[in-house]
Design an enzyme around this catalytic site. Structure first.
Site, PDB file in Angstrom:
ATOM      1  N   GLY A 293     126.031  35.492  34.316  1.00 21.69           N
ATOM      2  CA  GLY A 293     125.509  34.697  33.201  1.00 21.69           C
ATOM      3  C   GLY A 293     125.952  35.339  31.902  1.00 21.69           C
ATOM      4  N   CYS A 362     105.997  34.744  11.517  1.00 19.63           N
ATOM      5  CA  CYS A 362     104.747  35.404  11.162  1.00 19.63           C
ATOM      6  C   CYS A 362     104.307  36.348  12.272  1.00 19.63           C
ATOM      7  CB  CYS A 362     103.699  34.338  10.944  1.00 19.63           C
ATOM      8  SG  CYS A 362     103.050  34.433   9.310  1.00 19.63           S
ATOM      9  N   TYR A 391     120.939  34.162  26.682  1.00 18.25           N
ATOM     10  CA  TYR A 391     119.489  34.252  26.531  1.00 18.25           C
ATOM     11  C   TYR A 391     119.066  34.228  25.057  1.00 18.25           C
ATOM     12  CZ  TYR A 391     120.460  35.585  31.294  1.00 18.25           C
ATOM     13  OH  TYR A 391     120.964  35.601  32.573  1.00 18.25           O
TER      14      TYR A 391
HETATM   15  C1  LIG Z   1     119.350  34.950  40.572  1.00 17.00           C
HETATM   16  C2  LIG Z   1     120.080  35.298  39.342  1.00 17.00           C
HETATM   17  N1  LIG Z   1     121.417  35.157  39.316  1.00 17.00           N
HETATM   18  C3  LIG Z   1     122.130  35.437  38.198  1.00 17.00           C
HETATM   19  C4  LIG Z   1     121.508  35.879  37.051  1.00 17.00           C
HETATM   20  C5  LIG Z   1     122.356  36.163  35.850  1.00 17.00           C
HETATM   21  O1  LIG Z   1     122.223  37.451  35.402  1.00 17.00           O
HETATM   22  P1  LIG Z   1     123.158  37.972  34.219  1.00 17.00           P
HETATM   23  O2  LIG Z   1     123.018  37.013  33.093  1.00 17.00           O
HETATM   24  O3  LIG Z   1     122.609  39.307  33.895  1.00 17.00           O
HETATM   25  O4  LIG Z   1     124.558  37.993  34.752  1.00 17.00           O
HETATM   26  C6  LIG Z   1     120.120  36.052  37.035  1.00 17.00           C
HETATM   27  C7  LIG Z   1     119.441  36.519  35.825  1.00 17.00           C
HETATM   28  O5  LIG Z   1     118.268  36.666  35.714  1.00 17.00           O
HETATM   29  C8  LIG Z   1     119.381  35.752  38.213  1.00 17.00           C
HETATM   30  O6  LIG Z   1     118.053  35.888  38.247  1.00 17.00           O
END
Ligand SMILES: Cc1ncc(COP(=O)(O)O)c(C=O)c1O
Length: 440
Positions: A293, A362, A391
């Site tokens: 991600g 705030c 995120y």
């Molecule tokens: C099941 C699962 N796969 C993939 C990811 C992606 O993680 P990252 O953004 O750290 O690569 C997460 C993140 O929480 C996850 O829970």
């Protein structure tokens, strides 16, 4: 100064990304503004794929869409030939609206509702990552009702928790996700799914953590998983066709972070899996899937803010406030996450003061960066906070009724608005006024 991807200092001393002047974009679209460096996203996607292809290993790279979901990013991910990991009906809906091929969507989550599961089965998603016994029984009912064959992965918790440079080996995992390998849950889950007529058990999944800088956590998890597969082979004559090793590959938010290149993680995984295969005579290497991600979109994102008020407390601190904060980036408040920043319109000026960047919410905890060295600042300046692509937007909120920012993609001198800034009207669109004769 650690510039990411195509970011560079232009001749006008502005920060340029994707061949576009970030200051001009801030003036055109307003601030705060999320910018995404499309070339960097493509580059990472291709890096992960190439690492598998060079080794001739069957694979899927599924973008963990929780990092940033929108129609445009899903279209880009589809163009790059990746798969998609979704964890809610909303992410699935967005993916289908983007015409993402359902068969390349993997549906995750520790509490998928019956409605979400039915939606996923009706859409024909590629697989459901089954997380718990409640879900197994729901899925049995629904797949029978809809008369659908469902591909499933069993989510396992191998007792390895990896985070940045540390990993913890636990006998038993204290996690809300998945079936524990060590206490018999994983075996019970396998038995429950193996012979059910509507299930095709593709294999297993595990995700050991996030912002990981080493390969050891992954190799340890592989060792544990494959040790267990030996028992499964002996006891149930089952060997997985797919092993999904999750995401968690780190990025460089600040110079303290030392991530590996995508191919280094993948190569270490392939090597360890190959090593483990000697225990399984005549069996082919399973397909390896991963779910990055942050490492696909994190450092591709930069948020541009306008500088507003400043408050100097002699001998204590110099606060500089920006026109966003925890509503567009909750990570500093939530995880004490650290970021770097530049003054986008003064890239040539040397830092001359230590300041702390405050958000406008705030909440005294709404601080984006503590103690950063920056040049002299005025309210005509733009602050660029780097590595906000994961995120950030996906965790954004309307706290204090602040509108979520716009998102613009840039590449090769082209720009495109891909998410509009929210308006005041958007903020009240679900509000209903009191009826005149109640609660009086
Ligand atoms: C099941 C699962 N796969 C993939 C990811 C992606 O993680 P990252 O953004 O750290 O690569 C997460 C993140 O929480 C996850 O829970």
């Amino acid at each position: 100064m650690n510039l990411h991807g195509t970011a560079q200092i232009g001749q006008n001393h502005h920060l340029w990304i994707g061949g576009t002047d970030t200051v001009e974009l801030a003036k055109k679209y307003g601030t705060p503004l999320y910018l995404y460096d499309v070339a960097l996203i493509k580059n990472r996607a291709r890096g992960f794929k190439k690492a598998f292809e060079e080794k001739g290993v069957g694979y899927q790279v599924a973008y963990a869409s929780k990092a940033f979901s929108s129609i445009a990013i899903f279209q880009l991910i589809e163009q790059e030939g990746l798969s998609l990991d979704v964890v809610s009906g909303g992410e699935l809906f967005t993916a289908l609206q983007a015409e993402f091929p359902a068969e390349r969507i993997h549906f995750h989550g520790n509490n998928k509702s019956p409605e979400e599961l039915e939606f996923a089965l009706s859409a024909g998603v590629g697989c459901i990552v089954v997380d718990n016994f409640f879900e197994i029984s729901l899925l049995k009912t629904l797949s029978s009702k809809l008369n659908k064959k469902v591909n499933i992965l069993i989510r396992l918790t191998p007792g390895i928790e990896a985070h940045t440079h540390d990993y913890i080996i636990t006998g038993q995992e204290d996690s809300k996700f998945g079936f524990d390998l060590s206490n018999g849950q994983a075996d019970k889950a396998l038995k429950e799914v193996l012979d059910f007529e509507h299930f095709h058990v593709l294999g297993v999944h595990c995700h050991i953590g996030s912002q990981i800088f080493e390969t050891e956590g992954f190799t340890l998890a592989i060792e544990k998983l494959f040790g267990h597969f030996k028992k499964w082979e002996e006891n149930y004559n089952y060997f997985p066709n797919v092993v999904n090793l999750g995401g968690g590959f780190g990025i460089q938010y600040t110079s303290e972070d030392t991530p590996l290149a995508p191919e280094q993680y993948v190569t270490a995984m392939i090597e360890e899996v190959s090593r483990q295969m000697h225990r399984f005579e005549g069996k082919e290497l399973p397909e390896l899937w991963i779910e990055p991600g942050r490492s696909l979109v994190g450092d591709a994102g930069t948020t541009i803010y306008s500088i507003g008020s400043q408050k100097e407390i002699e001998g204590v601190r110099h606060y500089v406030s920006v026109d966003g904060g925890m509503t567009d980036n909750i990570r500093p408040a939530l995880y004490q996450a650290k970021y770097e920043a530049y003054v986008a319109n003064k890239m040539n000026e040397k830092p001359c003061q230590t300041v702390s960047i405050a958000g406008k919410c705030c909440e005294s905890g709404d601080m984006l960066i503590w103690d950063i060295e920056l040049p002299k600042l005025t309210d005509n300046d733009y602050l660029a906070v780097s590595c906000t692509g994961a995120y950030g937007y996906s965790m954004a909120s309307n706290y204090n009724r602040i509108q979520r920012p716009a998102v613009v993609f840039v590449e090769n001198g082209e720009e495109q608005l891909v998410v509009k800034r929210e308006t005041y009207e958007d903020l009240i669109k679900n509000d209903l006024p009191l009826k005149s004769n109640v609660f009086v």
